[in-house]
Design a protein around this motif. Structure first.
Motif, mmCIF file in Angstrom:
data_model
loop_
_atom_site.group_PDB
_atom_site.id
_atom_site.type_symbol
_atom_site.label_atom_id
_atom_site.label_comp_id
_atom_site.label_asym_id
_atom_site.label_seq_id
_atom_site.Cartn_x
_atom_site.Cartn_y
_atom_site.Cartn_z
ATOM 1 N N LYS A 19 21.261 44.207 -17.553
ATOM 2 C CA LYS A 19 22.589 43.629 -17.598
ATOM 3 C C LYS A 19 22.700 42.182 -17.668
ATOM 4 O O LYS A 19 23.620 41.490 -18.307
ATOM 5 N N ILE A 20 21.657 41.620 -17.014
ATOM 6 C CA ILE A 20 21.767 39.935 -16.755
ATOM 7 C C ILE A 20 21.117 39.500 -17.954
ATOM 8 O O ILE A 20 19.908 39.897 -18.430
ATOM 9 N N PRO A 21 21.769 38.550 -18.883
ATOM 10 C CA PRO A 21 20.937 38.083 -19.875
ATOM 11 C C PRO A 21 19.828 37.296 -19.844
ATOM 12 O O PRO A 21 19.470 36.929 -18.790
ATOM 13 N N ILE A 22 18.856 37.300 -20.697
ATOM 14 C CA ILE A 22 17.636 36.974 -20.695
ATOM 15 C C ILE A 22 17.304 35.196 -20.054
ATOM 16 O O ILE A 22 16.602 35.020 -19.103
ATOM 17 N N TYR A 23 18.475 34.494 -20.503
ATOM 18 C CA TYR A 23 18.310 33.315 -20.252
ATOM 19 C C TYR A 23 18.656 33.032 -18.647
ATOM 20 O O TYR A 23 18.026 32.234 -17.911
ATOM 21 N N ARG A 24 19.442 33.845 -18.131
ATOM 22 C CA ARG A 24 19.939 33.889 -16.802
ATOM 23 C C ARG A 24 18.835 34.142 -15.885
ATOM 24 O O ARG A 24 18.470 33.608 -14.921
ATOM 25 N N GLN A 25 18.330 35.374 -16.403
ATOM 26 C CA GLN A 25 16.893 35.751 -15.506
ATOM 27 C C GLN A 25 15.882 34.788 -15.535
ATOM 28 O O GLN A 25 15.319 34.545 -14.440
ATOM 29 N N PRO A 61 16.951 31.758 -25.694
ATOM 30 C CA PRO A 61 17.272 31.866 -24.216
ATOM 31 C C PRO A 61 16.304 31.128 -23.296
ATOM 32 O O PRO A 61 16.940 30.561 -22.161
ATOM 33 N N ASN A 64 18.058 27.516 -23.504
ATOM 34 C CA ASN A 64 19.333 27.574 -22.581
ATOM 35 C C ASN A 64 18.899 27.505 -21.186
ATOM 36 O O ASN A 64 19.443 26.816 -20.397
#
Ligand code: PLP
Length: 498
Positions: A19-25, A61, A64
């Motif tokens: 659920k967590i976007p790749i850039y955030r991971q 990502p 970002n």
């Protein structure tokens, strides 16, 4: 789950279908690795191109995530060395103890008791809970008729100033406020309230509460005595308490605050807080004799008078009573007003009329507190006043509140004449209904709050035990059907508490 080892780095785990976007991971991974010491200050990290290729993901990502890490100071770029972990990550943050913490989690500290805070702050946390403030139901004190506010006009004015804002609207501004608004207020106060001032004396605040707070900071030293009306406005009590003042309750009667008691018991008081036009909460007007006595005493004793003129626009049977400030010949009165009742409370705009010799001190204290109020809304309200909407809105609300007050008094007479004694219904947006002797008004207010009724117990306005309990019933924001329904419910709450 992708688990790829990037060059120079411990393995990075990504969940492409999570659920967590790749850039955030990626951002979370780097941030955590830096905080728990797996990546050291100044350590080089791969280029975004190489990392994206190694992780077999798009470069976007990665870009970002890196941008965010740069912006927050976790990464630095050095010419010839590419991107590195910042050298200035504080040692504390990279200590191993942090490694067991998840992002956002705080370190647990073994404590034997509550952590130390100031005595003043601790005293505030011991104030009784105000259950009647938990809802916006019928009888909420100080709530205007929000659904009758000319929101169409207001939003056009907001749009006018925000579509192409002048530089002055967006930049830092003078602590005293927006000059055109100060001018408009000085003109309004001169005409409508008999206040004697020029625009340079108007300080724009975030409502009366800040006006009280600033007055306390400018005029009082810790332990200075301040005379307060008993019963009186709890907001003022809190403002003076937060400056460390010693409060002296002075009873009010039909003529307002008892000046003889001030002269007898509080000769050394530094200041007196009063609501002379419409005493809060009891509703009487301070008599001409008491006004003169108080002003003369203040001149002799060197005390300040803080006049809170919070709702004097709404007087039904006679013309509004002129301010005390207008009768003052020694610049002893600090006059405080607000747009909370005549406009809406969330606007958070009010003003202080400051004696000229105190202007530098008020401006400096305001600057230290929160610099200045939002210039956008100051500009909008200036137009609202200058284009005549303000005067029109007040005229309409005066009629509406008169009708609502009549409906409330009638409903009380019809349903509860045997239980409630109405006082202070000639002006403003609230009245006081005294309960039968011995009735616990806090219990009534608590049980009313459960029914969605926001009746404030009169005892909350007293510093000493009150002679008799009562309810402060605001009618400004309550429609007639709401008033009828709430009075019927209130009858049951009162009967159950007797
Ligand atoms: C006596 C008195 N003063 C001032 C205010 C208004 O406070 P503010 O301008 O901070 O919203 C109120 C509102 O409840 C009040 O009852």
């Amino acid at each position: 789950m992708k688990r790829v080892s990037a060059s120079f780095l411990p393995p990075i785990s990504l969940q492409p279908a999570g659920k967590i976007p790749i850039y955030r991971q990626l951002y979370d991974w780097f941030r955590q690795a830096i905080l728990d010491g797996r990546l050291r200050p100044a350590q080089r990290v791969p280029s975004t191109r190489n990392l994206a290729a190694e992780l077999k993901i798009s470069r976007i990502p990665v870009l970002n995530a890196f941008e965010q890490l740069h912006a927050e100071g976790y990464f630095e770029t050095f010419i010839g060395a590419g991107t590195c972990v910042a050298r200035s990550i504080p040692d504390d943050a990279v200590r191993p103890t942090a490694s067991k913490l998840r992002p956002g989690q705080q370190r647990k500290v073994q404590r034997s008791g509550p952590r130390r805070m100031s005595r003043l702050a601790a005293a505030f946390t011991r104030l009784p809970e105000q259950s009647w403030l938990n809802n916006l139901g019928a009888f909420r004190v100080s709530l205007p008729a929000l659904d009758h506010f000319p929101i169409g006009i207001w939003s056009k004015l907001v749009a006018r100033h925000s579509r192409k804002p002048a530089r002055g609207i967006m930049a830092y501004h003078d602590a005293m406020g927006h000059p055109p608004l100060r001018e408009a207020i000085a003109k309004y106060l001169g005409a409508a309230r008999g206040v004697r001032c020029d625009p340079s004396q108007i300080l724009i605040t975030t409502g009366s509460q800040q006006g009280l707070q600033l007055s306390a900071l400018v005029l009082l030293d810790p332990h200075d005595a301040v005379c307060m009306e008993e019963p009186g406005y709890h907001g003022a009590r809190h403002a003076f308490l937060s400056a460390g003042a010693r409060l002296i309750p002075v009873p009010v009667d039909q003529e307002g605050v008892d000046v003889a008691t001030i002269m007898r018991r509080a000769r050394n008081a530094r200041a007196v807080y009063i609501t002379p036009s419409h005493q809060y909460p009891m509703g009487m007007t301070m008599s001409a004799t008491r006004r003169m006595l108080l002003l003369n005493w203040a001149v002799r004793s060197g005390a300040w008078i803080i006049e809170d003129d919070y709702d004097s626009e709404y007087r039904f049977a006679s013309r509004p009573i002129a301010s005390l400030q207008g009768q003052d010949t020694d610049a002893r009165v600090i006059y405080i007003g607000t747009f909370s009742k005549v406009m809406f409370p969330a606007l958070r705009l009010g003003y202080v009329v400051v004696p000229k010799d105190l202007l530098p001190a008020f401006a400096a204290v305001r600057d230290a507190a929160d610099v200045f109020s939002s210039t956008l809304y100051q500009a909008v309200i200036t137009d609202f006043i200058q284009e005549g909407h303000f005067a029109r809105h007040i005229r309409r609300m005066r009629m509406l509140y008169m009708e609502r007050r009549t409906a409330l008094v009638k409903a009380i007479r019809a349903e509860m004449e045997d239980l409630l004694e109405v006082i202070g219904a000639e002006a403003g947006m609230h009245l006081v209904a005294l309960l039968p002797a011995g009735t616990n008004d806090e219990a009534v207010a608590r049980s009313a709050a459960k029914q969605g009724i926001s009746a404030q117990p009169l005892s909350s306005c007293y510093m000493n035990p009150p002679p008799r309990g009562g309810l402060i019933l605001g009618y400004g924001g309550s429609s007639e059907p709401q008033i009828q329904d709430a009075i019927r419910k209130l009858r049951l709450c009162i009967s159950a508490s007797m």
